[in-house]
Design an enzyme around this catalytic site. Structure first.
Site, short mmCIF file in Angstrom:
data_model
loop_
_atom_site.label_atom_id
_atom_site.label_comp_id
_atom_site.label_asym_id
_atom_site.label_seq_id
_atom_site.Cartn_x
_atom_site.Cartn_y
_atom_site.Cartn_z
N HIS A 250 -8.55 7.29 3.73
CA HIS A 250 -7.95 8.57 3.35
C HIS A 250 -8.96 9.45 2.65
O HIS A 250 -10.00 8.97 2.18
CB HIS A 250 -6.76 8.35 2.41
CG HIS A 250 -7.15 7.87 1.04
ND1 HIS A 250 -7.50 6.55 0.79
CD2 HIS A 250 -7.27 8.51 -0.15
CE1 HIS A 250 -7.82 6.41 -0.49
NE2 HIS A 250 -7.70 7.59 -1.09
N SER B 209 -8.71 4.59 -5.32
CA SER B 209 -7.59 3.81 -5.82
C SER B 209 -7.04 2.87 -4.76
O SER B 209 -6.21 2.03 -5.05
CB SER B 209 -6.49 4.76 -6.29
OG SER B 209 -6.08 5.59 -5.22
N CYS C 2 0.84 -1.21 0.00
CA CYS C 2 0.00 0.00 0.00
C CYS C 2 0.87 1.26 0.00
O CYS C 2 1.76 1.40 0.82
CB CYS C 2 -0.90 0.00 1.23
SG CYS C 2 -1.76 1.56 1.49
N GLN D 286 -9.13 13.27 0.06
CA GLN D 286 -8.34 14.20 -0.73
C GLN D 286 -8.77 15.62 -0.41
O GLN D 286 -9.90 15.86 0.01
CB GLN D 286 -8.52 13.94 -2.22
CG GLN D 286 -8.02 12.58 -2.67
CD GLN D 286 -7.92 12.53 -4.18
OE1 GLN D 286 -7.35 13.41 -4.83
NE2 GLN D 286 -8.47 11.49 -4.77
N HIS E 101 -4.42 0.22 7.81
CA HIS E 101 -4.89 0.01 6.44
C HIS E 101 -6.35 -0.45 6.37
O HIS E 101 -7.06 -0.16 5.42
CB HIS E 101 -3.98 -1.03 5.79
CG HIS E 101 -4.23 -1.26 4.34
ND1 HIS E 101 -3.76 -0.41 3.37
CD2 HIS E 101 -4.92 -2.25 3.70
CE1 HIS E 101 -4.13 -0.87 2.18
NE2 HIS E 101 -4.83 -1.97 2.36
N CYS F 248 0.32 3.24 3.54
CA CYS F 248 0.70 2.68 4.85
C CYS F 248 2.01 3.30 5.34
O CYS F 248 2.88 3.67 4.55
CB CYS F 248 0.83 1.16 4.75
SG CYS F 248 -0.72 0.26 4.98
N ASN G 227 -13.47 9.64 -1.63
CA ASN G 227 -14.03 8.61 -2.50
C ASN G 227 -13.83 7.30 -1.78
O ASN G 227 -12.70 6.91 -1.54
CB ASN G 227 -13.26 8.51 -3.82
CG ASN G 227 -13.57 9.66 -4.75
OD1 ASN G 227 -14.69 10.13 -4.81
ND2 ASN G 227 -12.56 10.10 -5.47
N HIS H 53 -7.05 1.99 1.90
CA HIS H 53 -6.50 2.65 3.09
C HIS H 53 -7.33 3.89 3.40
O HIS H 53 -7.61 4.67 2.50
CB HIS H 53 -5.03 3.03 2.83
CG HIS H 53 -4.30 3.37 4.09
ND1 HIS H 53 -3.30 2.58 4.61
CD2 HIS H 53 -4.44 4.41 4.95
CE1 HIS H 53 -2.86 3.11 5.73
NE2 HIS H 53 -3.54 4.22 5.95
P1 H2U Z 1 -8.33 8.27 -4.35
O1 H2U Z 1 -8.26 6.90 -3.76
O2 H2U Z 1 -9.50 9.08 -3.83
O3 H2U Z 1 -8.27 8.23 -5.84
O4 H2U Z 1 -7.04 9.08 -3.82
C1 H2U Z 1 -5.74 8.65 -3.97
C2 H2U Z 1 -4.86 9.78 -4.41
O5 H2U Z 1 -3.53 9.47 -4.05
C3 H2U Z 1 -4.87 10.02 -5.91
O6 H2U Z 1 -5.30 11.33 -6.19
C4 H2U Z 1 -2.65 9.95 -5.03
C5 H2U Z 1 -3.41 9.82 -6.34
O7 H2U Z 1 -3.00 10.82 -7.24
N1 H2U Z 1 -1.41 9.18 -4.99
C6 H2U Z 1 -0.24 9.81 -4.61
O8 H2U Z 1 -0.23 11.01 -4.39
N2 H2U Z 1 0.92 9.07 -4.49
C7 H2U Z 1 1.00 7.74 -4.77
O9 H2U Z 1 2.04 7.14 -4.60
C8 H2U Z 1 -0.18 7.01 -5.30
C9 H2U Z 1 -1.48 7.77 -5.31
ZN ZN Z 2 -2.36 1.07 3.68
#
Ligand code: H2U
Ligand code: ZN
Length: 338
Positions: A166, A161, A50, A168, A113, A53, A153, A164
């Protein structure tokens, strides 16, 4: 005789000043559409793969610290960049473009996580609320930033994505579309009625009670009269405050509490970690006092009738207007009963 519980009608959203079509009689229709895969297997507390993490490296090579509460970083794939010069392009009022400076961040709610808002402790969620306030204040102080959007989201179905926990934070120079609509509506209401739109709406819902889902001292969760998503809710501050930085300590803890209770209800609805998009709507950070703004959150979950059957906003809804089948009152009743 017209039956508001059964017969097709449209309802007005005074915040967006748009209408939604309600067709309760359609809940009888057969479903032969997409069936989603069922929930993924349980997650471990720490996932070496992840990128959120503690101690793991992210895309681009930066390593996360061994954080123990919340953790904020600048999005490695930011949609907006702060070092963007202000400029505008206009050809005959038909081809219009503006540069958009901004800052995008990611905020981890917990080092663990496998947690979600629904199963985090209220005390830990209070730390998340404090982090939201700190981010809002810090970004608001930047003269380039006129609006701060905090959103989550949740779930693969919503395009998250990573499981974990989180959210934005996108903050930028212009006022985004939805915010501009809600601001214009709240301002117009205040000018016409000499009162706050959401304060008046809240009083009405507190006496009607049939759309209320959760409540504590300082917050109320309800399915709005004009909900579009089947189990859409709004979480509204009981006191008239324009933004999260105005909340007292007790109201911050109250927010942590109502978020946990609201998402836990969602999880119980279809016995699945409920997917949704949620976010704050609040005062722009453009220097105005914005007394018209009343702090609230929107939860827009896609699920319709099970852990696998979701609603899509397609067809008539993309081309004409949104439409729902079950009434907001029956959605609220189902959430309340859990
Ligand atoms: P979402 O799960 O809401 O898509 O948010 C994850 C965000 O994390 C996504 O905008 C960022 C992606 O650009 N990200 C990073 O900044 N660094 C990373 O190593 C992977 C994902
Ligand atoms: Zn994680």
């Amino acid at each position: 005789m017209f039956d508001w519980k059964q017969d097709p009608h449209r309802r007005y959203n005074p915040l967006s000043r748009e209408w939604v079509l309600v067709s309760p009689h359609r809940t009888q229709r057969p479903w032969q559409g997409q069936v989603e895969k069922t929930a993924p297997p349980a997650q471990p507390e720490y996932d070496p793969e992840c990128y959120l993490c503690p101690g793991n490296s992210r895309a681009g090579g930066v390593r996360n610290p061994n954080y123990t509460t919340t953790f904020v970083f600048d999005n490695d794939f930011a949609a907006l960049k702060p070092a963007t010069p202000l400029d505008r392009f206009d050809r005959d009022g038909l081809l219009i473009a503006e540069t958009e400076p901004g800052i995008c961040r990611v905020l981890c709610f917990s080092p663990k996580h496998n947690l979600t808002i629904a199963n985090m402790e209220v005390a830990d969620l209070r730390t998340v609320v404090d982090a939201w306030v700190a981010q809002y204040q810090e970004l608001a102080a930047n003269p380039l930033i006129n609006y701060v959007q905090i959103f989550e989201n949740r779930g693969a179905m919503m395009g998250a994505s990573n499981p974990h926990p989180h959210c934005q934070i996108w903050s930028n120079h212009s006022i985004p579309n939805q915010i501009a609509k809600e601001q214009a509506a709240q301002l117009a209401w205040r000018e016409e009625h000499g009162a706050c739109l959401l304060c008046q709406y809240l009083a009405l819902e507190e006496s009607a009670r049939d759309r209320i889902v959760e409540e504590n001292e300082s917050w109320l969760t309800l399915v709005p009269f004009w909900a579009v998503w089947p189990f859409e809710t709004m979480v509204i501050a009981k006191r008239h405050v324009p933004s999260i930085d105005y909340l007292t300590g007790a109201e911050r803890t109250g927010l942590a509490d109502i978020l946990k209770r609201t998402t836990a209800r969602y999880d119980r609805l279809f016995d699945v970690s409920f997917p949704y998009s949620m976010g704050f709507h609040q005062r722009p950070t453009d220097g105005g006092t914005h007394e018209e703004w009343h702090l609230h959150l929107h939860f827009d979950p896609p699920l319709l009738r099970s852990a696998t059957v979701r609603k899509f906003l397609v067809g008539y809804e993309m081309l004409a207007m949104p439409q729902r089948d079950i009434t907001p009152e029956s959605a609220a009743e189902r959430l309340r009963a859990l």
